[in-house]
Design an enzyme around this catalytic site. Sequence first.
Site, PDB file in Angstrom:
ATOM      1  N   TYR A 252       3.864   9.623 -10.777  1.00  0.00           N
ATOM      2  CA  TYR A 252       2.669   8.852  -9.975  1.00  0.00           C
ATOM      3  C   TYR A 252       2.042   7.959 -11.009  1.00  0.00           C
ATOM      4  O   TYR A 252       1.642   6.663 -10.668  1.00  0.00           O
ATOM      5  CB  TYR A 252       1.935   9.597  -9.266  1.00  0.00           C
TER       6      TYR A 252
ATOM      7  N   ASN B  70       0.870  -1.026  -0.008  1.00  0.00           N
ATOM      8  CA  ASN B  70      -0.103  -0.096  -0.147  1.00  0.00           C
ATOM      9  C   ASN B  70       0.764   1.366  -0.011  1.00  0.00           C
ATOM     10  O   ASN B  70       0.382   2.321  -0.471  1.00  0.00           O
ATOM     11  CB  ASN B  70      -0.930  -0.072   1.200  1.00  0.00           C
TER      12      ASN B  70
ATOM     13  N   LYS C  81       1.729   3.756 -10.999  1.00  0.00           N
ATOM     14  CA  LYS C  81       0.521   3.103 -10.885  1.00  0.00           C
ATOM     15  C   LYS C  81       0.118   2.088 -11.973  1.00  0.00           C
ATOM     16  O   LYS C  81      -0.478   1.085 -11.701  1.00  0.00           O
ATOM     17  CB  LYS C  81      -0.672   3.990 -10.255  1.00  0.00           C
TER      18      LYS C  81
ATOM     19  N   THR D  21      -9.862  10.210   2.587  1.00  0.00           N
ATOM     20  CA  THR D  21      -9.004   9.894   3.443  1.00  0.00           C
ATOM     21  C   THR D  21      -9.058  10.976   4.637  1.00  0.00           C
ATOM     22  O   THR D  21      -9.555  12.105   4.213  1.00  0.00           O
ATOM     23  CB  THR D  21      -7.809   9.566   3.255  1.00  0.00           C
TER      24      THR D  21
END
Length: 260
Positions: free
Chosen positions: A155, A86, A159, A192
């Site tokens: 990023y 994660n 991913k 979050t």
Amino acid sequence: MSKRLDGKVALITGGTSGIGAGTVRRLAAEGAKVIFTGSNRAAADALCAETGARFEALRVQDADAWTGLMERIVSDYGRLDIAFANAGTEHGDASIEDIGIEGWDNVIAVNQTGVMLTVQHAIRAMKQNPDGPKGSIIVNSSMNAHRAMGNFMAYSVTKAAVVALVKSAAVHCGNQGYQIRTNAILPGVVETAMISDLIASADDPQAARAAYNSMSPLRRMATVEEVAGLVAWLASDEAAFVSGSEYVIDGATTAGMMGV
């Protein structure tokens, strides 16, 4: 809460906040013995007190640190059944024109090399399980694997790359006769604590929340608990024939055009 993970041992990287912390809570609630990594000691101590999980300080990109961690887990618990890769970062990222080599290297190190090391060492540990090579490895990718961002190039690249890593590892484990499954989850926007704080600190919090919610055809963000629930299912024996797959959990954000 069901106890479908009773007797299983789980490792979660980047477990001190966000999806990681939510998954620590969920897997522990489902009966797993949970070990999690991170760098925020104060947050880790609070989460350990809440859940009974165990914290190990680790930089996932530190290849030399992995051997000792896995030796401790196998020695103390006798097995590893679940690994959730994660840990991730956006620090130093930018557009293709603006990113510096230091920012590129940092994002690649955590999001790509760190995931590779997690999967590699999880397979090695799971091969030693007393009942044979068996386990479930889940990688936290992103909807940006399919819809790249112009301002977070590295990023987006990482991913996408880890989805290919998952598929390669799944084929390898199957070819080797291991009952070790690897799958990826691809979350959309998740509310979050970091996102909630950004909304609260905006000049117009209501407008900021509406902007985040509007990214999904379901007109809301995912909750941490929903993402953790998907991880828990993939970790369980209910998903015993699921491997090499990518599970988008984005409220249909990447399914097609929303229209006008």
